[in-house]
Enzyme design. Sequence first.
Site, PDB file in Angstrom:
ATOM      1  N   ARG A 260       0.834  -1.197   0.000  1.00  9.85           N
ATOM      2  CA  ARG A 260       0.000   0.000   0.000  1.00  9.85           C
ATOM      3  C   ARG A 260       0.873   1.253   0.000  1.00  9.85           C
ATOM      4  NH1 ARG A 260      -4.834  -1.730   4.268  1.00  9.85           N
ATOM      5  NH2 ARG A 260      -5.282  -3.745   3.242  1.00  9.85           N
ATOM      6  N   ARG A 275       2.009   1.330  10.310  1.00  8.83           N
ATOM      7  CA  ARG A 275       1.557   1.712   8.968  1.00  8.83           C
ATOM      8  C   ARG A 275       2.727   1.555   8.004  1.00  8.83           C
ATOM      9  NH1 ARG A 275      -3.120   4.394   8.138  1.00  8.83           N
ATOM     10  NH2 ARG A 275      -3.175   4.971  10.338  1.00  8.83           N
ATOM     11  N   GLU A 347      -6.737  -0.809  15.546  1.00 11.77           N
ATOM     12  CA  GLU A 347      -7.320  -1.783  14.628  1.00 11.77           C
ATOM     13  C   GLU A 347      -6.321  -2.880  14.265  1.00 11.77           C
ATOM     14  OE1 GLU A 347      -8.479  -2.213   9.943  1.00 11.77           O
ATOM     15  OE2 GLU A 347      -8.371  -0.198  10.775  1.00 11.77           O
TER      16      GLU A 347
END
Length: 423
Positions: A260, A275, A347
Amino acid sequence: MHDLRAIRENPEAFDRGLGRRGLSPVSSSVLDLDARRRAAQTQLQEMQARRNEAAKDIGVAKREGRDAQPILDEMARLKERMPQVEEEERALGVELDALLAGLPNIPGDDVPDGRDETENKEVRRWGEPRPIANPKQHFELGEALGLMDFEAAARMSGARFTVLKGGLARMERALADFMLDIHTSEHGYTEVSPPLMVRDTALFGTGQLPKFEEDLFHTSPSDHYLIPTSEVPLTNLVNDQIVAAEELPLRVTALTPCFRAEAGSAGRDTRGMIRQHQFWKVEMVSITTPDQSEAEHQRMTRCAETILERLGLPYRTVALCTGDMGFSSRKTYDLEVWLPGQNTYREISSCSNCGDFQARRMKARCRPKGEKQTQFVHTLNGSGVAVGRCLIAVMENYQQPDGSILVPEALRPYMRGVERISL
């Protein structure tokens, strides 16, 4: 993709659904394009019918000795005009498809309304956070152990990459094996090893394209995309297919790296592994009949929760509000794991029921036994779970005062009996 017939029959409901996501009404634009395209289609059909009729009239006129030139002139005008109408119909269709392709799924009636993640609703909570004096974050623990090297990763790849070594690299692999074993042996999923590069049509089918292209890595000259999640190839196993309804639900799982670009995340989670541009994830995908999907969504969420419970990781399950849901989802549960180093829940899994939204884009259908009529399948996807974030959660929840990390009992057989990672 959306059902045009449903929009025609109840445009107000369609606009209300989009309004719950904070979007302006668009049904009038959709219906205007639809009406103009259908008018062009009707005009084209009438012209084609008249052309066929005129061809017969010419033959009759010649047999009867009448002047056929007026009919020939009409045929010439039709021949000149028809390509223009065909192009108009095609252009209107492209414009309508582009408009619909950029609109997100309509939230389910039981999804809580809200603007952003602050208005998500907690459904349940499991486990009590362990008291840890002065808890460290995962990157502090990993660097102190000499097993997490962000500097080396940055030298070769830039920001948002990590090099894991020794016990932590082994634990990452162990976690993935542990998850796959539970999902395949206990939860009824079939393991799949899918392609890591896909065509744009696959990403359109699951909803990443065209709206989120900036988040993807594109290859050249092969014109492929690296998968942002194995949801893409797993869901596309049924693209352009008609599946026997009695064979559903179809449940598949895969361990893959995910890629990503993290566009728009500047300044967020800049340290550590939260991330990343590249990370491992165990994905679950279910293909069901429409009447099965709600029960399957609850089941899938429970499968993900089981992983965290077996590892002894405190978590909470939240129902995402309309303003925080993903593009293709009609209803989503997030699992948020407790991270002592951040003193908050983050999350670690997202389980979504997409209804027939992706199926319409993929042209994926099922046919009940003994019936001729087909119906769109429902698709569901969920993290079972994100491996890197699970490693983070284990490190932070099982950290010891001396900086070592205990290995959860359930994971020790996958670590060949290693009970502690230490200097």
